[in-house]
Design a protein around this motif. Structure first.
Motif, PDB file in Angstrom:
ATOM      1  N   PHE A 227       0.819  -1.202   0.000  1.00  0.00           N
ATOM      2  CA  PHE A 227       0.000   0.000   0.000  1.00  0.00           C
ATOM      3  C   PHE A 227       0.860   1.263   0.000  1.00  0.00           C
ATOM      4  CE2 PHE A 227      -2.153   3.463   2.161  1.00  0.00           C
ATOM      5  CZ  PHE A 227      -3.285   3.587   1.379  1.00  0.00           C
ATOM      6  N   PHE A 228       1.851   1.338   0.892  1.00  0.00           N
ATOM      7  CA  PHE A 228       2.666   2.560   0.960  1.00  0.00           C
ATOM      8  C   PHE A 228       3.575   2.713  -0.255  1.00  0.00           C
ATOM      9  CE2 PHE A 228       1.161   2.862   5.285  1.00  0.00           C
ATOM     10  CZ  PHE A 228       1.008   4.233   5.401  1.00  0.00           C
ATOM     11  N   HIS A 229       3.972   1.579  -0.826  1.00  0.00           N
ATOM     12  CA  HIS A 229       4.765   1.669  -2.053  1.00  0.00           C
ATOM     13  C   HIS A 229       3.911   2.293  -3.165  1.00  0.00           C
ATOM     14  CE1 HIS A 229       7.053   0.410  -5.616  1.00  0.00           C
ATOM     15  NE2 HIS A 229       8.089   0.372  -4.816  1.00  0.00           N
ATOM     16  N   GLY A 230       2.681   1.823  -3.285  1.00  0.00           N
ATOM     17  CA  GLY A 230       1.764   2.385  -4.291  1.00  0.00           C
ATOM     18  C   GLY A 230       1.441   3.837  -3.988  1.00  0.00           C
ATOM     19  N   LEU A 231       1.347   4.151  -2.692  1.00  0.00           N
ATOM     20  CA  LEU A 231       1.029   5.519  -2.285  1.00  0.00           C
ATOM     21  C   LEU A 231       2.178   6.468  -2.644  1.00  0.00           C
ATOM     22  CD1 LEU A 231      -1.163   7.133  -0.905  1.00  0.00           C
ATOM     23  CD2 LEU A 231      -0.170   6.546   1.309  1.00  0.00           C
ATOM     24  N   HIS A 274       6.897   8.657   2.634  1.00  0.00           N
ATOM     25  CA  HIS A 274       6.710   7.209   2.424  1.00  0.00           C
ATOM     26  C   HIS A 274       8.048   6.530   2.136  1.00  0.00           C
ATOM     27  CE1 HIS A 274       2.724   8.617   2.484  1.00  0.00           C
ATOM     28  NE2 HIS A 274       2.596   8.914   1.204  1.00  0.00           N
ATOM     29  N   HIS A 275       8.925   7.247   1.434  1.00  0.00           N
ATOM     30  CA  HIS A 275      10.260   6.719   1.117  1.00  0.00           C
ATOM     31  C   HIS A 275      11.037   6.429   2.409  1.00  0.00           C
ATOM     32  CE1 HIS A 275      14.421   7.043  -0.630  1.00  0.00           C
ATOM     33  NE2 HIS A 275      13.832   6.376  -1.601  1.00  0.00           N
ATOM     34  N   MET A 278       8.946   3.437   4.626  1.00  0.00           N
ATOM     35  CA  MET A 278       9.009   2.040   4.142  1.00  0.00           C
ATOM     36  C   MET A 278      10.160   1.250   4.770  1.00  0.00           C
ATOM     37  SD  MET A 278       7.587   1.839   0.250  1.00  0.00           S
ATOM     38  CE  MET A 278       8.373   3.261  -0.455  1.00  0.00           C
ATOM     39  N   PRO A 279      11.429   1.719   4.664  1.00  0.00           N
ATOM     40  CA  PRO A 279      12.493   0.913   5.274  1.00  0.00           C
ATOM     41  C   PRO A 279      12.472   0.957   6.799  1.00  0.00           C
ATOM     42  CG  PRO A 279      13.418   2.901   4.263  1.00  0.00           C
ATOM     43  CD  PRO A 279      11.958   2.881   3.929  1.00  0.00           C
ATOM     44  N   GLU A 280      12.024   2.091   7.362  1.00  0.00           N
ATOM     45  CA  GLU A 280      12.113   2.248   8.812  1.00  0.00           C
ATOM     46  C   GLU A 280      11.027   1.492   9.572  1.00  0.00           C
ATOM     47  OE1 GLU A 280      12.741   6.356  10.231  1.00  0.00           O
ATOM     48  OE2 GLU A 280      11.799   5.577  12.068  1.00  0.00           O
ATOM     49  N   ARG A 285      11.291  -1.275   0.456  1.00  0.00           N
ATOM     50  CA  ARG A 285      11.957  -0.110  -0.135  1.00  0.00           C
ATOM     51  C   ARG A 285      11.302   0.277  -1.443  1.00  0.00           C
ATOM     52  NH1 ARG A 285      16.567   1.332   2.062  1.00  0.00           N
ATOM     53  NH2 ARG A 285      17.221  -0.040   3.736  1.00  0.00           N
ATOM     54  N   TRP A 286      11.548   1.521  -1.827  1.00  0.00           N
ATOM     55  CA  TRP A 286      11.121   2.023  -3.140  1.00  0.00           C
ATOM     56  C   TRP A 286      11.735   1.122  -4.217  1.00  0.00           C
ATOM     57  CZ3 TRP A 286       7.803   4.170  -5.955  1.00  0.00           C
ATOM     58  CH2 TRP A 286       8.073   4.941  -7.074  1.00  0.00           C
TER      59      TRP A 286
END
Ligand SMILES: [Fe+2]
Ligand SMILES: [Fe+2]
Length: 403
Positions: A227-231, A274-275, A278-280, A285-286
């Motif tokens: 979801f956050f990758h798409g966001l 979001h970048h 994601m890893p944190e 990751r992106w």
């Protein structure tokens, strides 16, 4: 307390001063215009983010420089038309055939030339009679210095030399016309990001419907990663759309460009959020999943009125409800960090929706009701996730690309 003794050193006269600000105006305005055009085509996320931030800084700088011109040339803020010396630099920026060449000219030649001229003016101006210029230039110099550090692009050897503040300005000539880049085919992404026709097939339509009985908030780790990758990609698309709105509509009032610049910065900043998240917090990751541009293209193909109605007044307006719901559900589940992201997205969405209403009504001759009718008309062609229903029919995956 008596003022301490100061030396009076009258620097530039008013006309010289106005000529300097006119030259800055032309360089800054063209930087905003061209950077807005190239933003979507810059592949690297880091450079895209920086460019979005700098477009906003430079748009605000144009407004302030224009205000100073109004004060110096009262009652006109007309910056005149650039003379032969400056058009050489401006034409060079316009002739760039790729995003990397453009960045090399903008950050390797134009901004350093601007910075040199502003520093020269700061050294020579009279700090008392011309204190308004002093205060303004200090701010502008600080920003341009930051831009050069952040983008760290090396110039391409075009060697623009000298003090551009002294170049002649033609006050009787027609305004300089801005050139347009060719329409976009699709935005560019980092080379490690896979772009497919359908985007990430994992993203289900239930994530994007506004019905409280049907909407699904991503709460499990795997679905939050997707979801956050798409966001993040949707935020980049939003920035690219706003930047193109500005670039492709040079006929709009300057305030429109400032609003588009602000939203461009907000959207790339959301992508940056979001970048980092994601890893944190999510363990991805992106670039971990594919992205697609079908939704971007479905909005971009419209004229400005259609884009504002579909994107700002529909997609963003409906995303506000979903962000609010997502935040509530995540707070209840104890996922405070992820929930807080939605809190800020929601706050920034309010002025973005307002941009749609403000400029949509402007395009309808100031008629709010006519704009609302246009929004209703375009919404009738969308399904419950906000994706166009016909033609061609969107697959479930191509619907899942908004927020
Ligand atoms: Fe956003
Ligand atoms: Fe937004």
């Amino acid at each position: 307390m008596a003022p301490r003794s100061e030396l009076l050193h009258l620097g530039y006269d008013v006309d010289e001063n106005a000529v300097r600000f006119s030259n800055y105006f032309h360089v800054l305005r063209e930087l905003v215009h061209l950077s807005s055009g190239w933003l979507a085509l810059v592949p690297e996320f880091e450079a895209k983010y920086r460019l979005g931030d700098h477009i906003h800084d430079d748009a605000r700088a144009v407004s302030r420089v224009r205000r100073r011109l109004y004060e110096l040339r009262h009652p006109s803020d007309y910056p005149g038309s650039p003379g032969g010396g400056l058009t050489g630099l401006l034409d060079l920026m316009n002739e760039a055939g790729s995003p990397s060449t453009y960045l090399a000219i903008a950050y390797g030649e134009a901004k350093p030339a601007l910075l040199r001229a502003m520093r020269t003016q700061l050294e020579r101006l009279d700090p008392v009679s011309d204190e308004p210029s002093l205060r303004l230039l200090k701010k502008l110099v600080e920003r341009q210095e930051r831009h050069l550090v952040e983008m760290s692009v090396v110039g391409g050897g075009w060697s623009v030399e000298g003090d551009i503040g002294t170049l002649p300005i033609d006050l009787k000539a027609e305004p300089r016309k801005l050139c347009l880049l060719t329409p976009l085919d699709e935005p560019a992404r980092d080379e490690f990001v896979e772009v497919t026709a359908d985007g990430d097939p994992y993203l289900a339509r239930e994530l994007y419907v506004n019905d409280p009985d049907l909407n699904h908030v991503p709460v499990e780790p795997e679905e939050q990663r997707h979801f956050f990758h798409g966001l993040m990609d949707a935020e980049l698309c939003a920035a690219e759309l706003m930047a193109r709105n500005s670039h492709e509509h040079r006929e709009m009032p300057w305030d429109f460009h400032v609003d588009m610049a602000r939203q461009t910065w907000d959207e790339v900043r959301h992508a940056r959020l979001h970048h980092l998240l994601m890893p944190e917090a999510l363990g991805c990751r992106w670039g971990d999943y594919p992205v697609g541009f079908s939704y971007f293209k479905s909005v971009y193909k419209h004229d400005l009125l259609g884009r504002l109605a579909l994107f700002n007044s529909t997609s963003e307006q409906k995303a506000m409800w979903r962000h609010s719901r997502r935040r509530k559900v995540l707070v209840e589940r104890g996922q405070q960090k992820v929930a807080q992201v939605f809190d800020y997205l929601l706050a920034d969405e309010v002025p973005h929706v307002h941009n749609g209403a403000r400029w949509g009504a402007y395009l309808c001759g100031g008629d709010d009701a006519a704009y609302r009718a246009k929004v209703r008309e375009l919404r009738s062609g969308l399904d419950e996730t906000g994706a166009p229903v016909s033609p061609p029919p969107a697959s479930p995956a191509t619907r899942a690309r908004t927020r």
